[in-house]
Design a protein around this motif. Structure first.
Motif, short mmCIF file in Angstrom:
data_model
loop_
_atom_site.label_atom_id
_atom_site.label_comp_id
_atom_site.label_asym_id
_atom_site.label_seq_id
_atom_site.Cartn_x
_atom_site.Cartn_y
_atom_site.Cartn_z
N THR A 114 41.27 29.38 41.75
CA THR A 114 42.33 30.04 42.53
C THR A 114 43.70 29.44 42.25
O THR A 114 43.90 28.23 42.40
N GLU A 159 32.28 33.03 46.07
CA GLU A 159 32.50 33.70 44.79
C GLU A 159 31.23 33.54 43.97
O GLU A 159 30.63 32.47 43.94
N TRP A 168 38.19 50.93 43.97
CA TRP A 168 37.78 49.84 43.08
C TRP A 168 37.36 50.42 41.73
O TRP A 168 36.74 51.49 41.67
N TRP A 179 36.08 41.10 42.35
CA TRP A 179 37.29 40.31 42.52
C TRP A 179 38.15 40.33 41.26
O TRP A 179 39.30 40.73 41.28
N SER A 205 34.01 37.57 38.44
CA SER A 205 33.44 37.15 39.72
C SER A 205 33.52 38.22 40.79
O SER A 205 34.45 39.04 40.81
N ASN A 206 32.54 38.18 41.68
CA ASN A 206 32.53 38.97 42.90
C ASN A 206 32.68 38.03 44.09
O ASN A 206 32.47 36.82 43.96
N LEU A 207 33.01 38.59 45.23
CA LEU A 207 33.02 37.83 46.47
C LEU A 207 31.93 38.39 47.38
O LEU A 207 31.80 39.62 47.51
N LEU A 210 37.94 38.75 53.49
CA LEU A 210 37.84 39.61 52.32
C LEU A 210 38.88 40.72 52.34
O LEU A 210 39.46 41.07 51.31
N LEU A 215 41.40 40.57 49.25
CA LEU A 215 41.26 41.68 48.31
C LEU A 215 42.24 42.81 48.58
O LEU A 215 42.14 43.87 47.97
N GLU A 274 45.43 40.77 45.90
CA GLU A 274 44.72 41.01 44.65
C GLU A 274 45.72 41.14 43.50
O GLU A 274 45.50 40.63 42.40
N ASN A 303 40.81 44.37 40.52
CA ASN A 303 39.71 45.30 40.79
C ASN A 303 40.15 46.76 40.98
O ASN A 303 39.33 47.62 41.28
#
Length: 424
Positions: free
Chosen positions: A50, A98, A127, A146, A310-312, A328, A332, A337, A349
């Motif tokens: 981050t 993540e 998305w 993400w 990566s996803n959250l 989130l 996001l 984002e 995304n």
């Protein structure tokens, strides 16, 4: 930012260490100022994941909106998968974390992830589909996309100019023509493409609409004998035949960016961060480095690429799921984002947010291929396939050494099927 492992193996980890809270009635609290006052949401952020300013700004926004505290705890790459598995099985698991996009299915199928269909409806209508695919398992939303990174063409502007090439190619045929021209008119190697740059090969299979595995009854087996896979390997071979790189090594052996840094290579297929590796090896080459999207069969559609990122997600047994979702929604949001993409150089995304990449040449080159990108098979059984010696790499080397794609597929399908049958 340390994106190397995220891009190469699609694995990241961002976990939540949760302070014990009171009764479950806290789940019924409504969001808003002081709605979760006194609570703390702790995130395990991977080392380098981050950007500093993004982290500060998201923390401030989260705490202002919810009245809760947000605590980041930096985690190291080594051993993170086992650490996440253990954490999800404990009484107080991580709330938000993540997770590598290709790893999401495995954790979802073991019951570790909360369903986020409501979050998708709230903030995820636009998305990017290719990115969100890794978050959807059996029709349910188990994570939120993400960011991703993908491969581009890193080229030497001076070499291309010396060959009389004035513009970058828009089609695969033009790309091949340009590389052959470099070989004919300069003493440079047209392209450095080792025989086992297998994530690029995965991208080619995605572009062909091919699957590396198929279902046989209740199990997955090799699909390397598919003509579409063979077509992808044929494309790979066309470019590899213009390279002097070893047929039985990948892009890290030796580091392809360091080969490129010597100034005698026209181009290579790689990640944006590899340009920095080249510059570190030879500062003088910085002024000659350029980027362009990997051209596809037609100018209308870039080449297929592997999307590593990566996803959250939210832990299924978290006691703070509503608070986690508030985080989130903030992290996001288009504002944050977009900021994340701008500061980190990652693909956001949503296509509408790609404007935040302006001025980042490598990211601008990567973005157009995102919509047509994809991943390795999103099945828990896939994990064992990538362990060395990777049978897909052996398949590639066999073809480059003269085997037909069909014969090469037969040579490795036994090992590939064995790995796909391993218990997860």
């Amino acid at each position: 930012m340390k994106r190397k492992l995220i891009a190469a193996i699609g694995v990241a980890g961002m976990l939540v260490s949760v302070a014990a809270c009171g009764g479950d009635d806290k789940d019924d609290k409504k969001s808003g100022a002081d709605g979760f006052k006194g609570e703390t949401l702790t995130l395990w952020a991977m080392d380098g994941s981050t950007p500093d300013q993004w982290q500060k700004d998201v923390t401030a926004a989260f705490e202002k909106k919810t009245g809760a505290k947000l605590k980041f705890e930096v985690q190291q790459w080594n051993g993170i998968q086992q650490k996440l598995t253990t954490a999800l099985s404990e009484e107080n698991p991580p709330d938000v974390f993540e997770i590598g996009n290709t790893q999401t299915a495995a954790y979802a199928k073991t019951g570790g992830l909360a369903e986020l269909d409501d979050l998708k409806e709230t903030i995820g209508a636009d998305w990017t589909e290719s990115m969100n695919k890794a978050s959807v398992i059996d029709g349910k939303q188990y994570a939120a996309p993400w960011f991703v990174l993908n491969r581009v063409v890193v080229y030497n502007k001076k070499v291309w100019a010396d060959a009389g090439i004035k513009t970058t190619p828009k089609t695969r045929a033009e790309f091949l023509k340009n590389l052959k021209q470099i070989g004919e008119k300069t003493d440079a190697e047209p392209i450095y493409l080792p025989g086992q740059n297998w994530y690029h090969f995965v991208g080619l299979t995605i572009g062909e609409g091919a699957d590396l595995v198929k279902k046989d009854g209740d199990k997955y087996v090799s699909n390397l004998d598919d003509p579409k896979v063979a077509a992808a390997m044929k494309t790979y071979k066309q470019f590899a035949d213009l390279s002097k790189a070893p047929k039985n090594k990948d892009e890290a052996t030796p580091q392809q960016a360091e080969v490129f840094a010597k100034g005698k290579t026209g181009a290579f297929i790689g990640m944006s961060w590899e340009a920095a590796t080249a510059i570190k090896a030879n500062k003088k080459i910085e002024k000659d480095i350029g980027f362009f999207t990997i051209p596809g069969a037609t100018a209308a559609k870039p080449e297929g690429v592997f999307l590593g990122g990566s996803n959250l997600a939210v832990a299924a047994t978290s006691k703070k799921q509503e608070l986690a979702k508030e985080f989130l929604k903030i992290a996001l949001s288009d504002k944050f984002e977009g900021q994340f993409a701008k500061e980190g150089g990652t693909i956001p995304n949503k296509k509408a947010l790609e404007s935040n990449l302006k001025g980042n040449a490598a990211a601008e080159a990567a973005a157009p291929a995102t919509a047509g990108g994809g991943t390795t098979p999103l099945i828990p059984e896939w994990g064992a396939v990538e362990n060395p010696p990777n049978p897909i790499k052996n398949y590639m080397t066999a073809v480059l050494n003269g085997d037909s794609p069909a014969d090469a597929a037969k040579k490795v399908e036994g090992e590939l099927n064995k790995r796909l049958a391993q218990k997860q």
